[in-house]
Design an enzyme around this catalytic site. Structure first.
Site, PDB file in Angstrom:
ATOM      1  N   LYS A 188     -18.109  -3.943   9.710  1.00  0.00           N
ATOM      2  CA  LYS A 188     -17.858  -4.647  10.977  1.00  0.00           C
ATOM      3  C   LYS A 188     -17.025  -3.772  11.899  1.00  0.00           C
ATOM      4  O   LYS A 188     -15.888  -3.400  11.568  1.00  0.00           O
ATOM      5  CB  LYS A 188     -17.068  -5.951  10.717  1.00  0.00           C
ATOM      6  N   LEU A 189     -17.586  -3.490  13.080  1.00  0.00           N
ATOM      7  CA  LEU A 189     -16.895  -2.644  14.053  1.00  0.00           C
ATOM      8  C   LEU A 189     -16.422  -3.498  15.226  1.00  0.00           C
ATOM      9  O   LEU A 189     -17.222  -4.206  15.843  1.00  0.00           O
ATOM     10  CB  LEU A 189     -17.864  -1.562  14.549  1.00  0.00           C
TER      11      LEU A 189
ATOM     12  N   PHE B  18       0.813  -1.225   0.000  1.00  0.00           N
ATOM     13  CA  PHE B  18       0.000   0.000   0.000  1.00  0.00           C
ATOM     14  C   PHE B  18       0.849   1.279   0.000  1.00  0.00           C
ATOM     15  O   PHE B  18       0.829   2.072  -0.963  1.00  0.00           O
ATOM     16  CB  PHE B  18      -0.928  -0.067   1.223  1.00  0.00           C
TER      17      PHE B  18
ATOM     18  N   LYS C 254      -7.684  -4.121   5.736  1.00  0.00           N
ATOM     19  CA  LYS C 254      -7.547  -2.992   6.652  1.00  0.00           C
ATOM     20  C   LYS C 254      -8.908  -2.295   6.835  1.00  0.00           C
ATOM     21  O   LYS C 254      -9.800  -2.397   5.999  1.00  0.00           O
ATOM     22  CB  LYS C 254      -6.484  -2.015   6.156  1.00  0.00           C
TER      23      LYS C 254
ATOM     24  N   ASP D  61     -14.052  -8.021  19.845  1.00  0.00           N
ATOM     25  CA  ASP D  61     -12.942  -7.082  19.848  1.00  0.00           C
ATOM     26  C   ASP D  61     -11.620  -7.812  19.581  1.00  0.00           C
ATOM     27  O   ASP D  61     -11.508  -9.022  19.790  1.00  0.00           O
ATOM     28  CB  ASP D  61     -12.874  -6.358  21.204  1.00  0.00           C
TER      29      ASP D  61
ATOM     30  N   SER E 207       2.318  -6.291   8.079  1.00  0.00           N
ATOM     31  CA  SER E 207       1.792  -5.027   8.598  1.00  0.00           C
ATOM     32  C   SER E 207       0.450  -5.126   9.324  1.00  0.00           C
ATOM     33  O   SER E 207      -0.033  -4.112   9.829  1.00  0.00           O
ATOM     34  CB  SER E 207       1.645  -4.038   7.434  1.00  0.00           C
TER      35      SER E 207
ATOM     36  N   THR F 286      10.301 -11.174   8.758  1.00  0.00           N
ATOM     37  CA  THR F 286      10.438 -10.026   7.842  1.00  0.00           C
ATOM     38  C   THR F 286      10.827  -8.758   8.593  1.00  0.00           C
ATOM     39  O   THR F 286      11.759  -8.048   8.207  1.00  0.00           O
ATOM     40  CB  THR F 286       9.124  -9.810   7.067  1.00  0.00           C
TER      41      THR F 286
ATOM     42  N   TYR G 298       2.932  -7.622  16.034  1.00  0.00           N
ATOM     43  CA  TYR G 298       3.299  -6.693  14.948  1.00  0.00           C
ATOM     44  C   TYR G 298       4.097  -5.514  15.492  1.00  0.00           C
ATOM     45  O   TYR G 298       5.213  -5.236  15.040  1.00  0.00           O
ATOM     46  CB  TYR G 298       2.041  -6.189  14.222  1.00  0.00           C
TER      47      TYR G 298
ATOM     48  N   THR H   6       6.158   2.845  12.654  1.00  0.00           N
ATOM     49  CA  THR H   6       4.768   3.117  13.022  1.00  0.00           C
ATOM     50  C   THR H   6       4.674   3.750  14.407  1.00  0.00           C
ATOM     51  O   THR H   6       5.537   3.522  15.259  1.00  0.00           O
ATOM     52  CB  THR H   6       3.983   1.781  13.004  1.00  0.00           C
ATOM     53  N   ASP H   7       3.586   4.485  14.628  1.00  0.00           N
ATOM     54  CA  ASP H   7       3.344   5.051  15.966  1.00  0.00           C
ATOM     55  C   ASP H   7       3.015   3.973  16.994  1.00  0.00           C
ATOM     56  O   ASP H   7       3.046   4.232  18.200  1.00  0.00           O
ATOM     57  CB  ASP H   7       2.212   6.102  15.910  1.00  0.00           C
ATOM     58  N   GLU H   8       2.703   2.753  16.517  1.00  0.00           N
ATOM     59  CA  GLU H   8       2.310   1.698  17.456  1.00  0.00           C
ATOM     60  C   GLU H   8       3.449   1.259  18.368  1.00  0.00           C
ATOM     61  O   GLU H   8       3.211   0.588  19.372  1.00  0.00           O
ATOM     62  CB  GLU H   8       1.786   0.479  16.696  1.00  0.00           C
TER      63      GLU H   8
ATOM     64  N   THR I 217       7.590  -6.255  16.828  1.00  0.00           N
ATOM     65  CA  THR I 217       8.637  -6.511  15.820  1.00  0.00           C
ATOM     66  C   THR I 217       9.037  -5.207  15.123  1.00  0.00           C
ATOM     67  O   THR I 217      10.194  -5.030  14.744  1.00  0.00           O
ATOM     68  CB  THR I 217       8.209  -7.560  14.767  1.00  0.00           C
ATOM     69  N   LYS I 218       8.083  -4.281  14.954  1.00  0.00           N
ATOM     70  CA  LYS I 218       8.460  -2.969  14.380  1.00  0.00           C
ATOM     71  C   LYS I 218       9.362  -2.219  15.366  1.00  0.00           C
ATOM     72  O   LYS I 218      10.351  -1.592  14.974  1.00  0.00           O
ATOM     73  CB  LYS I 218       7.213  -2.136  14.065  1.00  0.00           C
TER      74      LYS I 218
END
Ligand code: NAD
Ligand code: DAU
Length: 330
Positions: free
Chosen positions: A201-202, A11, A185, A268, A80, A95, A146, A119-121, A149-150
Site C-alpha cells: 500500500k502506497l 525496534f 511501519k 494519503d 513512534s 510518553t 508525533y 528524530t529528524d522530523e 511531542t518529540k
C-alpha cells in the site's frame, strides 16, 4: 557500566541492546519498557547481562529508582508512529513529553548521564528540489502530533542542560530499517503483505522522500556520541539514503520476485511530510562515525530475509495492524 535503556523492547532499542551485548563486554543492561502494542519481549536477547523491568517512564518513582542505579541512560521509549498520533495524540504527549520530563528529573537528581534519542522530523520537511539538508542549526518546525511531542522532548533536554547543567546529548536520526521493526511501519508492512499474498500500500503518489539508514548504523552512532560526544550537543544521524516511497515499494516487490507495479495507491496521510534529508557532517567528522550499510538494496535484502525467517515474531501483530489500517482507509 550499568546502562538503562528505555523502550528497549521496541525496534531500535532492542537492536541497541543486541549491539551493546556484542560490542561492550563491560556493560550490563536494564531495559525499562511499558510493553505497549509496540513492545515485544521476544525482540530481546536472553542473557544474564540483560534485565527487563515492565514499567512506564512517566512513573516518576519507578524511574527515580532505576536511574539511581544506572551509570548511563539511553532514552528510546516513545510513541513512534505518525499515523497513530493523528488518531489519538494523548499517549504521545504522555510518553514523549511527560515521560521524558520524569527521566530528566531523575537524571538531574542522581547526576546521571543521559543520551536522548530523537528524530529528524522535528525539523519539518523540505521541498524535493531544496539543495539544503537538515543540520543541527535548522529551526524546529514539526508537523504532526508525533513530531511535535518529540520536538517538545528535545527542548526539555536542552533546557535541563542549560539551566541545571545536566550531562546530556541528543541525536536526531532519519528513517531506520532492519530486524524487529513493527509491521505497522512502511517497509515491514510491505514485506509482510507480500509474504501474505496481499498487495503493498502506497500513500498518495508515493513521491515523499525518506532518508533510510540501517538500524545498526544508527545505534553505532549513538555509542560514538556516548563515548566521544560533547556534552549538551545535538548530533544528526543519517547515511545519505534518500529515496522516494514509490522507488522503495518497487524495490521491495522486485527483490521478492513480484512485478514492480503490483501495489495499490491508498489515501494519503494528512499533513504528510514531503522530504527528510540529513547532513551528518558533524557526526562523521567530529566522532569519526561512518555507516557500514551504504548499499540500501543489500540492507533491504537482508531485512526481507529476516522477515521471511522470523514469521512467528511478527505474525501475532499482523492481523490487528491491518484492521487498524482498514479503519482509517489505508
Ligand atoms: P517503537 O515504537 O518500535 O518502540 C518504542 C518502545 O517504547 C516500545 O517497546 C514501547 O513499548 C515502549 N514505550 C512506549 N511508551 C512507553 C512508556 N510510557 N514507558 C516505557 N516504555 C514505553 O519505536 P522505535 O522505532 O524503536 O523508536 C525508538 C526511538 O527512536 C523513539 O524515540 C523514536 O522517536 C526514535 N526514532 C525512530 C526512528 C525510526 O525510524 N523508527 C527514527 C529516528 C528516531
Ligand atoms: O524520520 C524518522 C521517523 O521515521 C521516525 O521519527 C518515526 O518514528 C518513524 O515511524 C518514521 O516516520 P515515517 O512517518 O517517515 O515512517 P513510516 O514507516 O510510517 O512511513 C514511511 C513513509 O512511507 C511515509 O512517507 C509514509 C509512507 N507509507 C507508510 C505506510 C505505513 C506508505 O506509503 N504506505 C504505508 O503503508
Amino acid at each position: 557500566m550499568k546502562v538503562l535503556v528505555t523502550g528497549g523492547a521496541g525496534f531500535i532499542g532492542a537492536n541497541f541492546v543486541h549491539l551493546t551485548l556484542r560490542t561492550r563486554p563491560d556493560a550490563t543492561v536494564t531495559v525499562v519498557d511499558a510493553l505497549t502494542y509496540a513492545g515485544n519481549t521476544e525482540s530481546l536477547p536472553t542473557d544474564e547481562r540483560v534485565t527487563l523491568v515492565k514499567g512506564d517512564i512517566a512513573d516518576r518513582e519507578l524511574v527515580d529508582d532505576l536511574v539511581g542505579d544506572a551509570d548511563l541512560v539511553v532514552h528510546f521509549a516513545a510513541e513512534s508512529h505518525n499515523d497513530n498520533s493523528l488518531h489519538d495524540p494523548w499517549p504521545f504527549v504522555q510518553t514523549n513529553v511527560l515521560g521524558t520530563y520524569a527521566l530528566l528529573e531523575a537524571c538531574r537528581r542522581h547526576g546521571t548521564r543521559l543520551h536522548h534519542i530523537s528524530t529528524d522530523e522535528v525539523y519539518g520537511d523540505l521541498e524535493l528540489d531544496d539543495p539544503a539538508k537538515f543540520t543541527p542549526e535548522t529551526p524546529y518546525n514539526p508537523s504532526s502530533p508525533y513530531s511535535s511531542t518529540k520536538a517538545s522532548s528535545d527542548l526539555l533536554v536542552r533546557a535541563w542542560v542549560r539551566s541545571f547543567g545536566l550531562e546530556a546529548t541528543i541525536s536526531n536520526c532519519s528513517n531506520n530499517y532492519g530486524p524487529f521493526q513493527h509491521v505497522e511501519k512502511f517497509i515491514p508492512r510491505q514485506i509482510t503483505n507480500i509474504i501474505d499474498g496481499e498487495r503493498p500500500k502506497l500513500y498518495g503518489a508515493g513521491l515523499n522522500v525518506r532518508d533510510w539508514i540501517h538500524v545498526d548504523d544508527h545505534n553505532a552512532a549513538v555509542w560514538a556520541i556516548v563515548d566521544r560526544g560533547r556534552m549538551g550537543e545535538t548530533y544528526l544521524i543519517g547515511a545519505d539514503g534518500e529515496l522516494d516511497n514509490k522507488t522503495v515499494i518497487e524495490t521491495i516487490l522486485t527483490e521478492m520476485g513480484q512485478d514492480a507495479d503490483a501495489y495499490d495507491h491508498v489515501s494519503d496521510r494528512p499533513g504528510h511530510d514531503l522530504r527528510y534529508a540529513i547532513d551528518a557532517t558533524r557526526t562523521r567528522e567530529e566522532l569519526g562515525w561512518e555507516p557500514a550499510y551504504t548499499d540500501f538494496a543489500s540492507g533491504l535484502r537482508a531485512t526481507i530475509a529476516w522477515y521471511r525467517d522470523n514469521e512467528p515474531w511478527w505474525r501475532a501483530r499482523k492481523h490487528e495492524t491491518e484492521l487498524k489500517y482498514q479503519r482509517i482507509g489505508r
